[in-house]
Design an enzyme around this catalytic site. Structure first.
Site, PDB file in Angstrom:
ATOM      1  N   ASN A 252     -10.320  -2.169  -8.235  1.00 59.82           N
ATOM      2  CA  ASN A 252     -10.135  -3.309  -7.339  1.00 59.82           C
ATOM      3  C   ASN A 252     -11.036  -4.496  -7.649  1.00 59.82           C
ATOM      4  O   ASN A 252     -10.874  -5.563  -7.083  1.00 59.82           O
ATOM      5  CB  ASN A 252     -10.326  -2.864  -5.886  1.00 59.82           C
ATOM      6  CG  ASN A 252      -9.148  -2.042  -5.435  1.00 59.82           C
ATOM      7  OD1 ASN A 252      -8.026  -2.527  -5.413  1.00 59.82           O
ATOM      8  ND2 ASN A 252      -9.401  -0.786  -5.113  1.00 59.82           N
TER       9      ASN A 252
ATOM     10  N   THR B 143       0.816  -1.200   0.000  1.00 60.29           N
ATOM     11  CA  THR B 143       0.000   0.000   0.000  1.00 60.29           C
ATOM     12  C   THR B 143       0.849   1.250   0.000  1.00 60.29           C
ATOM     13  O   THR B 143       0.616   2.184  -0.737  1.00 60.29           O
ATOM     14  CB  THR B 143      -0.828   0.065   1.287  1.00 60.29           C
ATOM     15  OG1 THR B 143      -1.561  -1.128   1.372  1.00 60.29           O
ATOM     16  CG2 THR B 143      -1.779   1.237   1.261  1.00 60.29           C
TER      17      THR B 143
END
Lengths: 404, 404
Positions: free
Chosen positions: A399, A187
């Site tokens: 996503n 991330t």
């Protein structure tokens, strides 16, 4: 203190580079980055709290146990996590780089970002290291920042100049943002450099203290990655008196570091996957800092509020709701809420109840790209800020079908 | 035990109704519901843990402090929360209904769902109560289920038949789902009726024990609403020996209750805002129940996993990641993960690392409407299940511009 150009190469003695070595199929995308300090530097780091940890974190932890590092190597395109040979690959990356640079393997910080659970080959990296090292340059920050990008849409670089005992010092940083990369790996990676002279344990103290108010207050979607890592290299070439304890210099250093990290937080949040807006939640009037932080994070993490911000909808009920379930002990009847942006401020809730406000003006305020959610708890002097972004169709698109 | 028709009217002595009284502008949408028991009933309830609580919850809590209730009134279209006159309105709703039914005001459960912070008028409700009461009917469950719907796309009714000491008993329930309603209010309302005879404190024990494994294990988007409430009315008309302690009958009652609540959980989750899929996360082999629950909830709440499920992407890295940051103490190296649906099961992770699997078969499995995420921790005998749904474009659409 001034913001300056140069990113991680702003500080004296640091050079950097970024190349395409072939981990990523797209030849136009850099996938291997290097930061190098002329001299060994004090090094501090913080790592993800996720129990599932990328192999590079384990190796880096071992390498910098002595508080010293001289180079950072980071690839994108593969997180080198949850694969059988992860540690071995990370060690190889380190030793090949060390050899090419003529430094100790233990002075290498190694990081990876990309898909989890994919076999990783040392081949492309081994092949890429010569060009990576040969191309090291004093204006290489942008290339290095590019090489660690994944779903990031913008390069993230910041630098500041400040003085310590009359000496000019610089701190710079690059980051890859909380676009969640391939799955939800890596991330966030942040590499910071400075020419300030500071002992490793004080550097660690500065970093650990800082991230509690900065990177730990950023949320894109509540998922904590396996590869998060923030490192700082301090090579002392500014020539200031070495910071070896708390005091004026340490405070000045902390302030400069914070300026860099807050800017990186804002860049990371505003470039969150699919984001169209930067959200900054500022909680004031809390009885203590923990309460302020808990409230700020809860609000910034609310999917409902994030979706409302995407729609420029002044839905303050969602702010109150998120405060209510945050777990913080607050007096709901004392809460004031306002939204602020470049065009103005609109108060929407006073003493825990709605106030009459113009929906039109609210819309105008919320259509801006940077929105502050101001929460006054009217119960004390503590405050906190959290950073996030809106929840958009693009987040779902990115996503929903990223890996395949 | 058999699933039967009839919802909240399946149990003896219960009638129900739902009407349009005018809180909602759309005349075709019912907005006021009533459940009535011929005789006073044992009553138990659980409420949202959000510090911001709807006024009806406060009033209901007071009314049923004696463990008895005889009617439930619930409106949709306004949450009666964060408005100055909330408690007054909830009291008026109760007393007007009590008068019309000829029962005690203190025997009324009152609930509201809809927009927060909007002034609420008693007018439409007062005008609607006569028709609401007059229309009470033994097959009124569907109407009542309709009257509490907001963004729900399907009515939610369940009933089961079972025996206690040879006597046929029934438990039925209606729910409004975790479509977040107007803002994020009144996420979930569940009203359960039964003709079993059970003392209030045992009813409360049964309900409190059950929701820990059912409604508390449902997440649509992590936002806990201000108006959540689950109530059970048990009027004893089945004629079984009153359950006043733990034992065989209590266990049988718990099992029947659980069958109803699990079905309602599945209905609520599968009808989550924008949802195209029901996700059921089943954790087994945990060292203790809390670990199993923590893991299951963390996985079901992951925005990244939810988006992947929307895209039918077997992105098991996101499952591991969510386990890793759940806070549960698990041995990552022992975790197995599989996805299962009506068409089959696909193992994707073994001992914490990826296994070779056919992406094509995985896609086929994940294209189904109900997906089980199976997590075996291989560390004990405890298990838990959590329910949720995928994260879709429609979730963003619904919540991005709902209020205005």
């Amino acid at each position: 203190m001034n913001l300056i150009q140069g990113g991680i190469c702003a500080a004296k003695g640091f050079s950097a580079n970024g190349v395409h070595c072939g981990i990523r199929k797209n030849r136009t995308k850099k996938d291997l980055s290097l930061i190098f300090s002329e001299v060994p530097a004090s090094c501090a780091a913080v790592y993800t709290t996720n129990l599932v940890k990328g192999a590079p974190l384990t190796v880096t932890k071992r390498h910098i146990a002595d508080g010293t590092a001289q180079a950072v190597i980071c690839n994108s395109g593969n997180a080198n996590t949850c694969n059988a040979n992860g540690v071995e690959i990370a060690e190889q990356m380190s030793s090949l780089l060390a050899e090419a640079l003529g430094i100790r393997t233990d002075d290498v910080v190694v990081a990876s970002t990309g898909v989890i659970g994919q076999p990783m080959e040392i081949g492309p990296i081994a092949a890429g290291i010569p060009a990576l090292v040969q191309g090291l340059k004093l204006d290489g920050s942008a290339d290095a920042a590019e090489g660690i990008m994944t779903t990031d849409t913008i390069k993230k670089e910041v630098a500041v100049e400040f003085t310590l005992g009359g000496k000019t010092c610089r701190i710079g940083g690059i980051a890859k943002g909380s676009g969640m990369i391939h799955p939800n790996m890596a991330t966030m990676l942040v590499f910071i450099t400075t020419d300030a002279a500071i002992m490793p344990q004080m550097l660690q103290k500065a970093l650990s203290g800082d991230i509690a108010n900065t990177f730990n207050m950023v949320s894109i979607d509540g998922d904590t990655s396996t590869n998060d890592m923030v490192t700082v290299l301090a090579n002392g070439m500014a020539g200031n008196a070495v910071i070896d304890s708390e005091g004026e210099d340490f405070t000045a250093f902390m302030l400069a570091l914070n300026t860099v990290t807050v800017q990186l937080c804002r860049l990371i949040a505003s470039d969150g996957e699919g984001a169209t807006k930067l959200l900054e939640c500022k909680v004031t009037g809390a009885s203590d800092v923990q309460t302020a932080k808990t409230v700020a994070k809860s609000v910034i993490c609310s999917s409902l509020l994030k979706a409302a911000m995407f729609g420029a909808d002044a839905n303050w009920g969602r702010v109150l709701c998120a405060i209510g379930y945050s777990g913080a002990a607050v007096d709901v009847g004392k809460i004031d809420v306002a939204f602020r942006s470049a065009v103005g401020t609109i108060a929407v809730c006073k003493d825990g109840a709605g106030v009459d406000f113009s929906e039109e003006i609210a819309k105008t305020v919320l259509l801006e790209k940077e929105i502050e959610i101001l929460i006054e708890l009217n119960s004390g002097d503590a405050s906190a800020t959290a950073w996030g972004c809106d929840l958009t169709y693009d987040y779902v698109r990115i996503n929903g079908d990223y890996r395949t």
